[in-house]
Design a protein around this motif. Structure first.
Motif, PDB file in Angstrom:
ATOM      1  N   ILE A  52       0.883  -1.165  -0.023  1.00 39.69           N
ATOM      2  CA  ILE A  52       0.010  -0.166   0.177  1.00 39.69           C
ATOM      3  C   ILE A  52       0.864   1.378   0.098  1.00 39.69           C
ATOM      4  CG2 ILE A  52      -1.745   1.331   1.255  1.00 39.69           C
ATOM      5  CD1 ILE A  52      -2.730  -1.434   2.323  1.00 39.69           C
ATOM      6  N   HIS A  53       0.595   2.084  -0.874  1.00 37.09           N
ATOM      7  CA  HIS A  53       1.375   3.317  -0.876  1.00 37.09           C
ATOM      8  C   HIS A  53       0.378   4.441  -0.545  1.00 37.09           C
ATOM      9  CE1 HIS A  53       4.686   1.756  -2.746  1.00 37.09           C
ATOM     10  NE2 HIS A  53       3.739   0.926  -3.363  1.00 37.09           N
ATOM     11  N   ARG A  54       0.720   5.293   0.206  1.00 33.60           N
ATOM     12  CA  ARG A  54      -0.426   6.391   0.778  1.00 33.60           C
ATOM     13  C   ARG A  54       0.125   7.769   0.308  1.00 33.60           C
ATOM     14  NH1 ARG A  54      -3.859   3.495   3.816  1.00 33.60           N
ATOM     15  NH2 ARG A  54      -3.289   2.119   5.190  1.00 33.60           N
ATOM     16  N   THR A  55      -0.613   8.585  -0.163  1.00 32.15           N
ATOM     17  CA  THR A  55      -0.350   9.926  -0.586  1.00 32.15           C
ATOM     18  C   THR A  55      -1.324  10.898  -0.218  1.00 32.15           C
ATOM     19  OG1 THR A  55       0.973   9.260  -2.291  1.00 32.15           O
ATOM     20  CG2 THR A  55       0.084  11.391  -2.646  1.00 32.15           C
ATOM     21  N   ASN A  56      -1.175  11.949   0.523  1.00 30.35           N
ATOM     22  CA  ASN A  56      -2.053  13.070   0.859  1.00 30.35           C
ATOM     23  C   ASN A  56      -2.364  14.131  -0.026  1.00 30.35           C
ATOM     24  OD1 ASN A  56      -2.715  11.606   3.250  1.00 30.35           O
ATOM     25  ND2 ASN A  56      -0.875  12.661   4.136  1.00 30.35           N
ATOM     26  N   ILE A  57      -3.609  14.214  -0.412  1.00 30.55           N
ATOM     27  CA  ILE A  57      -3.945  15.580  -1.440  1.00 30.55           C
ATOM     28  C   ILE A  57      -4.897  16.283  -0.540  1.00 30.55           C
ATOM     29  CG2 ILE A  57      -4.782  16.165  -3.620  1.00 30.55           C
ATOM     30  CD1 ILE A  57      -3.698  13.454  -4.652  1.00 30.55           C
ATOM     31  N   GLY A  58      -4.661  17.490  -0.462  1.00 29.47           N
ATOM     32  CA  GLY A  58      -5.508  18.171   0.224  1.00 29.47           C
ATOM     33  C   GLY A  58      -5.514  19.750   0.047  1.00 29.47           C
ATOM     34  N   VAL A  59      -6.163  20.566   0.864  1.00 28.08           N
ATOM     35  CA  VAL A  59      -5.837  21.877   1.099  1.00 28.08           C
ATOM     36  C   VAL A  59      -5.214  22.754   2.406  1.00 28.08           C
ATOM     37  CG1 VAL A  59      -7.555  22.489  -0.503  1.00 28.08           C
ATOM     38  CG2 VAL A  59      -8.203  22.496   1.461  1.00 28.08           C
ATOM     39  N   ALA A  60      -4.385  23.604   2.325  1.00 26.31           N
ATOM     40  CA  ALA A  60      -3.936  24.330   3.452  1.00 26.31           C
ATOM     41  C   ALA A  60      -4.545  25.580   3.487  1.00 26.31           C
ATOM     42  CB  ALA A  60      -2.635  24.117   3.286  1.00 26.31           C
ATOM     43  N   GLU A  61      -4.894  26.138   4.484  1.00 23.58           N
ATOM     44  CA  GLU A  61      -5.343  27.449   4.804  1.00 23.58           C
ATOM     45  C   GLU A  61      -4.083  28.325   4.588  1.00 23.58           C
ATOM     46  OE1 GLU A  61      -7.674  28.198   8.133  1.00 23.58           O
ATOM     47  OE2 GLU A  61      -8.267  30.169   7.445  1.00 23.58           O
ATOM     48  N   VAL A  62      -4.235  29.425   3.888  1.00 21.65           N
ATOM     49  CA  VAL A  62      -3.271  30.384   3.666  1.00 21.65           C
ATOM     50  C   VAL A  62      -3.203  31.560   4.722  1.00 21.65           C
ATOM     51  CG1 VAL A  62      -2.368  32.328   2.299  1.00 21.65           C
ATOM     52  CG2 VAL A  62      -3.319  30.064   1.135  1.00 21.65           C
ATOM     53  N   PRO A  63      -2.516  31.485   5.556  1.00 22.99           N
ATOM     54  CA  PRO A  63      -2.482  32.688   6.865  1.00 22.99           C
ATOM     55  C   PRO A  63      -2.760  33.862   6.251  1.00 22.99           C
ATOM     56  CG  PRO A  63      -0.389  31.713   6.541  1.00 22.99           C
ATOM     57  CD  PRO A  63      -1.072  31.188   5.260  1.00 22.99           C
ATOM     58  N   SER A  64      -3.914  34.684   7.281  1.00 21.62           N
ATOM     59  CA  SER A  64      -4.485  35.852   6.848  1.00 21.62           C
ATOM     60  C   SER A  64      -3.421  36.757   7.350  1.00 21.62           C
ATOM     61  CB  SER A  64      -5.914  36.114   7.536  1.00 21.62           C
ATOM     62  OG  SER A  64      -5.364  36.053   8.930  1.00 21.62           O
ATOM     63  N   ASP A  65      -3.398  38.147   6.849  1.00 25.45           N
ATOM     64  CA  ASP A  65      -2.801  39.368   7.146  1.00 25.45           C
ATOM     65  C   ASP A  65      -2.508  39.403   9.014  1.00 25.45           C
ATOM     66  OD1 ASP A  65      -2.609  39.910   4.735  1.00 25.45           O
ATOM     67  OD2 ASP A  65      -4.071  41.479   4.677  1.00 25.45           O
ATOM     68  N   THR A  66      -3.659  38.811   9.515  1.00 27.26           N
ATOM     69  CA  THR A  66      -3.433  39.273  11.242  1.00 27.26           C
ATOM     70  C   THR A  66      -2.265  38.021  11.550  1.00 27.26           C
ATOM     71  OG1 THR A  66      -5.203  37.484  11.485  1.00 27.26           O
ATOM     72  CG2 THR A  66      -5.814  39.721  11.313  1.00 27.26           C
TER      73      THR A  66
END
Length: 120
Positions: A98-112
């Motif tokens: 089994i080969h695991r690969t993660n594909i997803g989204v990361a939240e981009v930091p806000s100006d704060t």
């Protein structure tokens, strides 16, 4: 004093959390030599504030993945965005199993500077 510090940290984290989700939750494929396929995935802003997300990937098969959609996307509350990735498998893999690969989204930091959610 320790309890007060933990409570303060918890409250700060509770204020800064945005709710983003991703579908499908997973995709399972059997190995086929020289396989090529393009797959969509969707992310939804379930929170009450506008947020920007960036697609990412990593794992065992990352060298065989190309993101078709690479740019960050800003989502208003309730909005959904589509991202795509292409999987190009080689004629053989060196390691069976089994080969695991993660594909997803990361939240981009806000100006704060207060942000940070990863969904995979």
């Amino acid at each position: 004093m320790k309890e007060a510090l933990y409570l303060l940290v918890f409250l700060l984290l509770a204020v800064s959390v945005n709710a983003i989700s991703i579908t499908p939750a997973s995709i399972s494929l059997d190995f086929e030599p020289n396989f090529r396929g393009t797959y969509p995935f969707y992310t939804t802003n379930n929170g009450d504030a506008t947020t920007t997300v960036q697609p990412y990937f990593g794992g065992d098969l990352e060298k065989y993945i190309d993101l078709v959609t690479k740019d960050p996307v800003t989502l208003k509350p309730g909005e959904t965005a589509q991202f795509k990735f292409t999987l190009r498998l080689p004629s053989a893999l060196n390691k069976p199993g089994i080969h695991r690969t993660n594909i997803g989204v990361a939240e981009v930091p806000s100006d704060t500077g207060i942000s940070g959610a990863i969904v995979a």
